[in-house]
Scaffold this motif. Sequence first.
Motif, mmCIF file in Angstrom:
data_model
loop_
_atom_site.group_PDB
_atom_site.id
_atom_site.type_symbol
_atom_site.label_atom_id
_atom_site.label_comp_id
_atom_site.label_asym_id
_atom_site.label_seq_id
_atom_site.Cartn_x
_atom_site.Cartn_y
_atom_site.Cartn_z
ATOM 1 N N GLY A 92 0.777 -1.235 0.000
ATOM 2 C CA GLY A 92 0.000 0.000 0.000
ATOM 3 C C GLY A 92 0.801 1.274 0.000
ATOM 4 N N ARG A 93 2.144 1.175 -0.037
ATOM 5 C CA ARG A 93 2.969 2.385 0.008
ATOM 6 C C ARG A 93 3.335 2.890 -1.383
ATOM 7 N NH1 ARG A 93 5.897 5.055 3.870
ATOM 8 N NH2 ARG A 93 7.697 6.246 3.153
ATOM 9 N N PHE A 94 3.600 1.952 -2.286
ATOM 10 C CA PHE A 94 4.026 2.311 -3.636
ATOM 11 C C PHE A 94 3.012 1.803 -4.655
ATOM 12 C CE2 PHE A 94 7.931 2.143 -1.169
ATOM 13 C CZ PHE A 94 8.596 3.290 -1.567
ATOM 14 N N SER A 98 3.371 2.485 -11.445
ATOM 15 C CA SER A 98 4.400 3.509 -11.693
ATOM 16 C C SER A 98 5.618 3.359 -10.797
ATOM 17 C CB SER A 98 3.797 4.901 -11.470
ATOM 18 O OG SER A 98 3.457 5.079 -10.102
ATOM 19 N N ARG A 99 5.491 2.557 -9.713
ATOM 20 C CA ARG A 99 6.531 2.371 -8.700
ATOM 21 C C ARG A 99 6.793 3.647 -7.896
ATOM 22 N NH1 ARG A 99 11.139 -0.423 -12.295
ATOM 23 N NH2 ARG A 99 10.291 1.087 -13.778
ATOM 24 N N ASN A 103 2.448 8.813 -1.636
ATOM 25 C CA ASN A 103 2.535 10.122 -0.994
ATOM 26 C C ASN A 103 3.662 10.964 -1.594
ATOM 27 O OD1 ASN A 103 1.794 12.166 0.738
ATOM 28 N ND2 ASN A 103 3.048 11.430 2.443
ATOM 29 N N ARG A 104 3.858 10.850 -2.881
ATOM 30 C CA ARG A 104 4.790 11.696 -3.621
ATOM 31 C C ARG A 104 4.137 12.074 -4.943
ATOM 32 N NH1 ARG A 104 6.433 10.887 0.698
ATOM 33 N NH2 ARG A 104 8.519 10.271 1.416
ATOM 34 N N ASP A 105 4.765 13.036 -5.594
ATOM 35 C CA ASP A 105 4.336 13.483 -6.931
ATOM 36 C C ASP A 105 2.947 14.095 -6.942
ATOM 37 O OD1 ASP A 105 6.766 12.654 -7.826
ATOM 38 O OD2 ASP A 105 6.013 11.175 -9.268
ATOM 39 N N ASP A 122 -9.505 12.729 -17.483
ATOM 40 C CA ASP A 122 -9.325 11.538 -18.319
ATOM 41 C C ASP A 122 -7.943 11.489 -18.968
ATOM 42 O OD1 ASP A 122 -11.816 10.642 -17.711
ATOM 43 O OD2 ASP A 122 -12.779 11.372 -19.545
ATOM 44 N N ASP A 123 -7.205 12.577 -18.897
ATOM 45 C CA ASP A 123 -5.855 12.606 -19.467
ATOM 46 C C ASP A 123 -4.830 11.936 -18.552
ATOM 47 O OD1 ASP A 123 -6.912 14.008 -21.564
ATOM 48 O OD2 ASP A 123 -6.162 15.967 -20.910
ATOM 49 N N TYR A 124 -5.255 11.542 -17.343
ATOM 50 C CA TYR A 124 -4.306 11.038 -16.351
ATOM 51 C C TYR A 124 -4.622 9.590 -15.995
ATOM 52 C CZ TYR A 124 -3.485 16.033 -15.745
ATOM 53 O OH TYR A 124 -3.195 17.352 -15.968
ATOM 54 N N PRO A 125 -3.589 8.808 -15.639
ATOM 55 C CA PRO A 125 -3.844 7.458 -15.130
ATOM 56 C C PRO A 125 -4.533 7.515 -13.773
ATOM 57 C CG PRO A 125 -1.510 7.979 -14.995
ATOM 58 C CD PRO A 125 -2.157 9.091 -15.758
#
Length: 353
Positions: A92-94, A98-99, A103-105, A122-125
């Motif tokens: 549940g951390r990564f 995308s790896r 809690n980043r990006d 809709d442009d984003y995963p």
Amino acid sequence: MDVSEIIVPGDTPGTEWRLPVLRFKGHDPKAPKTYIQAALHAGELPGTALLHFLCERLRQAESQGAIAGDITIVPQANPIGAAQSHFGELQGRFDLDSRVNFNRDFPLISIADRSTLIEDLDDYPATNRLKRQLLHMALGADLVLDLHCDDESLQYAYIDEAFWPEAADLAAALDMEAVLLSDGESSAFEEAVGFAWKYEIPGERRPRLPGKLSVTVELRGQRDVDPALARKDADGLWQFLSARGIVRSEMTTAAAFSGPAVPLDNVEIIRAPEGGAVLFHRNIGERVAAGELLATIIIRPGQPDGSIDLHAPQDGLILTRTSDRLVRRRGDLMKIACGGASKASRRAGALEN
């Protein structure tokens, strides 16, 4: 209490994620608005338990007209991570796709651009859509609490220097044993919120943010999911909300925060120089002096010179400890809050990945 769901479509046909959102409407438009989320790292559940009991009190307060400021609660903020299991172990951390740490990006934007977070989703995963919607909700509030936990840990918090010492009331109410003063230089959720407020005018940084708060609260360790602790923490958070004028209550004022508040540069992270079995000689909550034995790593069992001793680089308070007993080379073993800066180099931003 209003209960709704945000639906996050999956990245393959036939999949979607549902994000429950609980809202309590306040009666005073001038009172601070609050946003609280838990389990952004999906396996960190002390905050989810806390919010379960806090909502009991909020429902009662709502029935009595005792909620002044709007409160939004997301008790399980990461349904994507909660569904990630690898060989029977929750991951549940990564994000396994995308790896990237969940809690980043988070997008670093000005508050003036808040509406753009939910444009063209809709442009984003899926993971990025989730992050953008969480950040959009949080930026509608004045007080933002992101509830996490560490591995084996004391109760502590990461608080941007822009909110300190005003945020000492939260540290006192939740009986924190330390505060780590962050520099606001990462893309973690709470720092992305602070960034948006600091750069309300793009290019102009506000060093202080009175009346605002964005904080990561570390509610002890992953195994500290306990009804007594959850109720205690819910009482503390209720006390904080009362003191800030968000709920009406006759609860007494918390004692002043007396723990250390140190910059991230003063945190010693003890890492394993080689992999092996770790034997800890000191526990969380203990104060250590420079040179004291912290841990032994058995790298070649049964052989002469088959172990390595690790010692405290300076005086300090042991905040966290890994629960793993088989550790990898350069794996994090302990975090120690110290009075002086660490000699180890640290890049700006978060302490860990």
